[in-house]
Design a protein around this motif. Structure first.
Motif, short mmCIF file in Angstrom:
data_model
loop_
_atom_site.label_atom_id
_atom_site.label_comp_id
_atom_site.label_asym_id
_atom_site.label_seq_id
_atom_site.Cartn_x
_atom_site.Cartn_y
_atom_site.Cartn_z
N MET A 48 15.98 56.07 70.72
CA MET A 48 17.02 56.53 71.63
C MET A 48 16.99 58.04 71.81
O MET A 48 17.49 58.55 72.81
CB MET A 48 18.40 56.09 71.14
N GLY A 49 16.37 58.76 70.89
CA GLY A 49 16.26 60.21 71.04
C GLY A 49 15.30 60.60 72.15
O GLY A 49 15.42 61.70 72.71
N ARG A 50 14.33 59.76 72.45
CA ARG A 50 13.38 60.04 73.54
C ARG A 50 13.85 59.46 74.87
O ARG A 50 13.67 60.09 75.91
CB ARG A 50 12.01 59.45 73.19
N ASN A 51 14.41 58.24 74.85
CA ASN A 51 14.81 57.58 76.08
C ASN A 51 16.05 56.74 75.79
O ASN A 51 15.96 55.68 75.17
CB ASN A 51 13.67 56.69 76.60
N PRO A 52 17.22 57.17 76.25
CA PRO A 52 18.45 56.42 75.94
C PRO A 52 18.47 55.02 76.52
O PRO A 52 19.15 54.14 75.99
CB PRO A 52 19.55 57.30 76.53
N ALA A 53 17.72 54.76 77.59
CA ALA A 53 17.71 53.43 78.20
C ALA A 53 17.16 52.37 77.26
O ALA A 53 17.46 51.18 77.39
CB ALA A 53 16.90 53.45 79.50
N ILE A 54 16.34 52.78 76.29
CA ILE A 54 15.75 51.84 75.33
C ILE A 54 16.81 51.12 74.52
O ILE A 54 16.57 50.02 74.00
CB ILE A 54 14.77 52.61 74.41
N MET A 55 18.01 51.66 74.41
CA MET A 55 19.06 51.05 73.58
C MET A 55 19.41 49.64 74.05
O MET A 55 19.93 48.84 73.27
CB MET A 55 20.29 51.94 73.55
N THR A 56 19.13 49.30 75.32
CA THR A 56 19.44 47.95 75.79
C THR A 56 18.51 46.89 75.19
O THR A 56 18.77 45.70 75.31
CB THR A 56 19.35 47.88 77.32
N LEU A 57 17.44 47.30 74.52
CA LEU A 57 16.54 46.36 73.86
C LEU A 57 17.11 45.83 72.55
O LEU A 57 16.66 44.81 72.03
CB LEU A 57 15.19 47.02 73.57
N PHE A 58 18.13 46.50 72.00
CA PHE A 58 18.63 46.17 70.68
C PHE A 58 19.69 45.06 70.76
O PHE A 58 20.64 45.16 71.54
CB PHE A 58 19.21 47.40 70.00
N GLU A 59 19.53 44.04 69.91
CA GLU A 59 20.49 42.96 69.82
C GLU A 59 21.49 43.16 68.69
O GLU A 59 22.56 42.56 68.68
CB GLU A 59 19.77 41.63 69.64
N ARG A 60 21.13 44.00 67.71
CA ARG A 60 22.01 44.30 66.58
C ARG A 60 22.12 45.81 66.42
O ARG A 60 21.22 46.57 66.83
CB ARG A 60 21.45 43.70 65.29
N ALA A 61 23.21 46.26 65.82
CA ALA A 61 23.35 47.68 65.51
C ALA A 61 22.28 48.09 64.51
O ALA A 61 21.91 47.32 63.62
CB ALA A 61 24.74 47.96 64.95
N GLU A 62 21.77 49.30 64.67
CA GLU A 62 20.70 49.76 63.78
C GLU A 62 20.83 51.25 63.51
O GLU A 62 21.16 52.04 64.40
CB GLU A 62 19.33 49.47 64.39
N PHE A 63 20.54 51.63 62.26
CA PHE A 63 20.48 53.04 61.86
C PHE A 63 19.07 53.36 61.38
O PHE A 63 18.45 52.57 60.67
CB PHE A 63 21.47 53.33 60.72
N SER A 64 18.57 54.52 61.78
CA SER A 64 17.27 55.01 61.29
C SER A 64 17.44 56.43 60.78
O SER A 64 18.02 57.29 61.47
CB SER A 64 16.22 55.00 62.42
N GLY A 65 16.93 56.67 59.58
CA GLY A 65 16.94 58.02 59.00
C GLY A 65 15.54 58.39 58.57
O GLY A 65 14.87 57.62 57.88
N PRO A 108 25.01 62.07 71.70
CA PRO A 108 25.52 60.74 72.00
C PRO A 108 24.99 60.26 73.35
O PRO A 108 24.74 61.07 74.25
CB PRO A 108 27.03 60.94 72.04
N ALA A 109 24.80 58.93 73.48
CA ALA A 109 24.21 58.40 74.71
C ALA A 109 24.74 57.00 74.99
O ALA A 109 25.30 56.33 74.11
CB ALA A 109 22.68 58.36 74.59
N ILE A 110 24.55 56.57 76.23
CA ILE A 110 24.97 55.24 76.68
C ILE A 110 23.87 54.65 77.54
O ILE A 110 23.15 55.39 78.23
CB ILE A 110 26.31 55.31 77.45
N ALA A 111 23.71 53.32 77.51
CA ALA A 111 22.68 52.65 78.29
C ALA A 111 23.24 51.36 78.86
O ALA A 111 24.08 50.68 78.24
CB ALA A 111 21.46 52.36 77.43
N TYR A 112 22.76 50.99 80.06
CA TYR A 112 23.22 49.77 80.72
C TYR A 112 22.05 49.08 81.39
O TYR A 112 21.24 49.71 82.07
CB TYR A 112 24.30 50.09 81.77
N GLN A 113 21.95 47.78 81.20
CA GLN A 113 20.91 46.98 81.83
C GLN A 113 21.40 46.52 83.20
O GLN A 113 22.25 45.64 83.32
CB GLN A 113 20.55 45.78 80.96
N ILE A 114 20.85 47.14 84.25
CA ILE A 114 21.29 46.83 85.62
C ILE A 114 20.82 45.45 86.05
O ILE A 114 21.57 44.65 86.62
CB ILE A 114 20.77 47.90 86.60
N THR A 115 19.54 45.17 85.77
CA THR A 115 18.94 43.86 86.02
C THR A 115 18.09 43.50 84.81
O THR A 115 17.86 44.35 83.95
CB THR A 115 18.04 43.90 87.28
#
Length: 413
Positions: free
Chosen positions: A64-81, A161-168
């Motif tokens: 998500m740091g490179r492309n916020p739109a990628i967040m729509t691929l996630f089905e579960r909440a996830e943390f990466s450190g 902070p970022a937001i993503a939406y799957q249009i289609t």
């Protein structure tokens, strides 16, 4: 000066400094750079593939740091450190020992953290805390050209902070805002010192096109930001540099954090093998000078120090592959060419960089997975000339390499 010039606001620097110290623990403002003063390390998962395909893969929350739109691929909440360590061996060689200095880029650790939270099948939000730009160079005490070389550092911490939406089913869009804390420092032995900090706002957008479950493309843009580093300038001479009689005065320096655009592709060729690639453009032509000004620097008409810079827009090209060894283990490899952005100088030893990377992802269970990456960054030999008031014009050569190692933990809630 920037194509996308973002607004800035003065907020509570005490709170933001605390966040910066937490995020960059043990850094001591020492960071390595790719082109110019751009930080190259924002995850260990990406490190193992030379950051090829980062705007399209989406295999960990770090994407998500490179492309916020990628967040729509996630089905579960996830943390990466992630923690990425680099050991730099970059030397400057001049005509004599007093014009030479070894290990000019300090070795250190770069941390980053990311969180993605799906809100529905189409909507997701996330938060990243990492750095896009930073620099540290240290030439030895007694270097014969102290007016143009010494200690130079820049650190920026990006709270995004970022937001993503799957249009289609094929197209997703994402956007984020950035709260950026930046600090800089310059020391020139027995001549001058300067330090300043600033808080600024920026923004980024991205898109993801999914052709099918095996093929997707990502395009991301991060707007450029000017940080106005305000602080103190000290003239350690009896008024010879900038301040009448010497002493400390208020000053400021505007430093651009250039805009970037990245295009990436990801293709799963079969059950075991995937390929991925990226082209990253950075608007380095915005960086034309390194200057601090202040009314107290009246000896030089309000200019506390000035160093012209010659930079052009640059590209980073990367290609990589992922191999699914078994259900638990993925192997990664990548190669990248990081083009130099500007003329090489003692304070910013810019060089072409060639990346050779390998990495692994291990899935421990349904919740935990771990990444490790290792890269060798071979930096090209560069010969350049700089002119000092103390030592005249001299020819220098800078050469060296970096060894980069990173680890990352990912937890799915």
């Amino acid at each position: 000066m920037l194509v996308s010039h973002c607004s800035k606001a003065r907020l509570s620097k005490t709170a933001l400094t605390g966040v910066a110290i937490f995020v960059s623990s043990a850094l001591s403002i020492n960071t390595a750079h790719a082109a110019g003063y751009q930080i190259a390390f924002d995850s260990a998962s990406g490190l193992g593939r030379a950051y090829a395909g980062e705007a399209a893969i989406g295999d960990t929350a770090a994407a998500m740091g490179r492309n916020p739109a990628i967040m729509t691929l996630f089905e579960r909440a996830e943390f990466s450190g992630a923690l990425v360590y680099f050991d730099a061996d970059i030397d400057v060689v001049g005509a004599s020992d007093t014009q030479s200095s070894s290990d000019t880029v300090p070795s250190n650790v770069v941390p980053a953290s990311y969180y993605v939270q799906p809100l529905s099948e189409k909507l997701a939000v996330g938060l990243g805390i990492y750095s896009n730009y930073g620099l540290a160079t240290e030439l030895k005490d007694g270097f014969a050209s102290p007016d143009i070389a010494g200690e130079t550092s820049l650190l920026s911490v990006n709270i995004n902070p970022a937001i993503a939406y799957q249009i289609t089913p094929m197209v997703s869009l994402g956007a984020g805002v950035s709260l950026i804390y930046a600090t800089g420092e310059v020391k020139r032995e027995n001549l001058l010192s300067w330090e300043g900090d600033d808080v600024a706002f920026g923004w980024n957008i991205g898109s993801l096109v999914t052709l099918d479950e095996n093929n997707r493309f990502g395009l991301a843009y991060r707007a450029g930001v000017d940080v106005n580093l305000e602080g103190d300038f000290t003239d350690h001479t009896p008024g010879l540099v900038a301040v009448p009689g010497g002493g400390t005065v208020s000053s400021s320096s505007t430093v651009p954090l250039p805009a970037t655009a990245e295009f990436s592709g990801f293709h799963q060729l079969n059950d075991n093998i995937a390929i991925h690639y990226s082209a990253l453009w950075t608007q380095w032509s915005d960086y034309t000078e390194f200057k601090a000004t202040g009314s107290g620097c009246s000896v030089t008409g309000g200019i506390c120090f000035l160093k012209p810079e010659s930079y052009d827009d640059s590209w980073r090209w990367a290609i990589g592959t992922t191999y699914q060894l078994n259900e638990a283990v993925k192997l990664r490899a990548g190669f990248a060419l990081d083009e130099k952005a500007g003329e090489t100088t003692l304070s910013v030893p810019d060089q072409d960089a060639y990346w050779y990377s390998a990495g692994i992802n291990y899935v421990h269970d349904a919740n935990w997975s771990f990444d490790a990456g290792l890269a060798y960054m071979d930096r090209s030999d560069e010969t350049f000339t700089e002119t000092s008031l103390f030592a005249g014009s001299n020819e220098y050569e800078t050469k060296g390499y970096l060894i980069i190692a990173g680890v990352q933990a990912n937890y799915r809630f």
